[in-house]
Scaffold this motif. Structure first.
Motif, mmCIF file in Angstrom:
data_model
loop_
_atom_site.group_PDB
_atom_site.id
_atom_site.type_symbol
_atom_site.label_atom_id
_atom_site.label_comp_id
_atom_site.label_asym_id
_atom_site.label_seq_id
_atom_site.Cartn_x
_atom_site.Cartn_y
_atom_site.Cartn_z
ATOM 1 N N LEU A 74 44.204 -33.621 -40.719
ATOM 2 C CA LEU A 74 43.388 -34.369 -39.770
ATOM 3 C C LEU A 74 44.216 -35.398 -39.017
ATOM 4 N N TYR A 75 45.231 -35.944 -39.687
ATOM 5 C CA TYR A 75 46.037 -37.002 -39.082
ATOM 6 C C TYR A 75 46.894 -36.500 -37.919
ATOM 7 N N ILE A 80 41.796 -41.059 -31.502
ATOM 8 C CA ILE A 80 41.054 -41.557 -30.342
ATOM 9 C C ILE A 80 39.636 -41.964 -30.751
ATOM 10 N N SER A 81 38.972 -41.086 -31.502
ATOM 11 C CA SER A 81 37.602 -41.384 -31.943
ATOM 12 C C SER A 81 37.572 -42.543 -32.930
ATOM 13 N N TRP A 94 35.500 -48.505 -38.102
ATOM 14 C CA TRP A 94 36.869 -48.101 -38.434
ATOM 15 C C TRP A 94 37.858 -49.185 -38.034
ATOM 16 N N VAL A 95 37.686 -49.747 -36.850
ATOM 17 C CA VAL A 95 38.568 -50.818 -36.378
ATOM 18 C C VAL A 95 38.461 -52.028 -37.297
#
Length: 287
Positions: free
Chosen positions: A118-119, A126-127, A134-135
């Protein structure tokens, strides 16, 4: 008690009190808006970003006020906060590598499950950066916590405590600061006993991580060392040992061996890979 001893005791108390008050301000900044919305609501996250940023901007001036002239004579404010260029490259790489070794077990699980692929997907990143939660979890929380609880508090504690004492005392405040999640859990439906149990567990592992993070800060003299380790740990999360049983027998053996090997290597490499000489650190650690 002599006048000198009394003065040292008073100054030590003022440094510790300054750290306690800064902890209170950090937690209070999260609730200053008085919102009844869930902590994961976008508007709550944005407001908390703003209030925590204000604390981050004020914290260095607060720390500077309580730093002794003798402390500043060994290094200016930025150096005390772990902002310096000497040894920066090593501090950005080696402690993170050490932390990756500690998570060898979970990383093996990621590899066997295919999660690691996934990485490599640009859309994933981007998502992720468009997701406020997440941020918060991967960027803002580590940055604000390391800045306040390590960069701005540890120099104050080192004025009156030996390095290893400061390493273990500071994280207690860091762990206690996470108890505020208990009230948020109760707001979402958890009863008092369950919320207290979860928060007590969180206090334990955040205090342990805080000690590791403070150790990296004191040994390297760089903020970037605990910051990157914190970001990585938040990304990995607390290891889910129960998940091991979901893998085939041979994979289980490999995963268990990876957990044991990772922890063993981390224990052996912790001291040599955080040697202050690697990072040209003459500020915090007594050799």
């Amino acid at each position: 008690m002599s006048v000198i001893e009394d003065s040292e005791k008073h100054s030590c108390c003022s440094s510790v009190f300054a750290c306690v008050f800064l902890t209170f301000c950090y937690v209070a900044s999260l609730y200053v808006w008085g919102s009844k919305l869930n902590r994961d609501h976008p508007s709550v996250i944005k407001r908390r970003f703003f209030s925590v940023t204000c604390i981050m901007l004020l914290a260095p001036f607060y720390t500077n006020y309580f730093l002794y002239e003798e402390t500043l004579s060994r290094g200016d404010l930025l150096e005390q906060l772990g902002i310096r260029t000497s040894g920066l490259f090593a501090a950005s790489i080696v402690p993170l590598f050490l932390t990756v070794i500690l998570f060898l077990g979970p990383l093996t699980m990621h590899f066997l499950s295919g999660t690691w692929k996934l990485y490599a997907e640009p859309l994933y990143w981007i998502s992720s950066w468009q997701d406020l939660m997440w941020v918060r979890n991967h960027f803002m929380a580590p940055l604000s916590e390391e800045w306040v609880f390590r960069a701005c508090m540890i120099p104050l504690l080192l004025q009156c405590l030996k390095p290893m004492s400061a390493v273990f005392m500071g994280p207690l405040l860091f762990g206690i600061a996470h108890f505020h999640h208990m009230f948020e859990r109760m707001k979402t439906g958890f009863n008092l006993q369950t919320a207290l149990m979860i928060s007590s567990f969180q206090f334990t592992y955040t205090s342990l991580f805080g000690a590791y993070s403070a150790y990296l800060f004191v040994r390297t003299g760089h903020l970037v060392a605990p910051l990157l380790a914190h970001m990585f740990c938040n990304h990995m999360g607390f290891p889910n040992f129960g998940e091991v049983t979901q893998y085939p027998p041979m994979h289980r053996v490999l995963i268990i061996c990876s957990f044991l090997l990772g922890f063993s290597l981390w224990c052996m490499l912790l001291s040599p890979l955080t040697d202050p000489d690697i990072y040209d650190n003459r500020l915090h650690w007594e050799t």
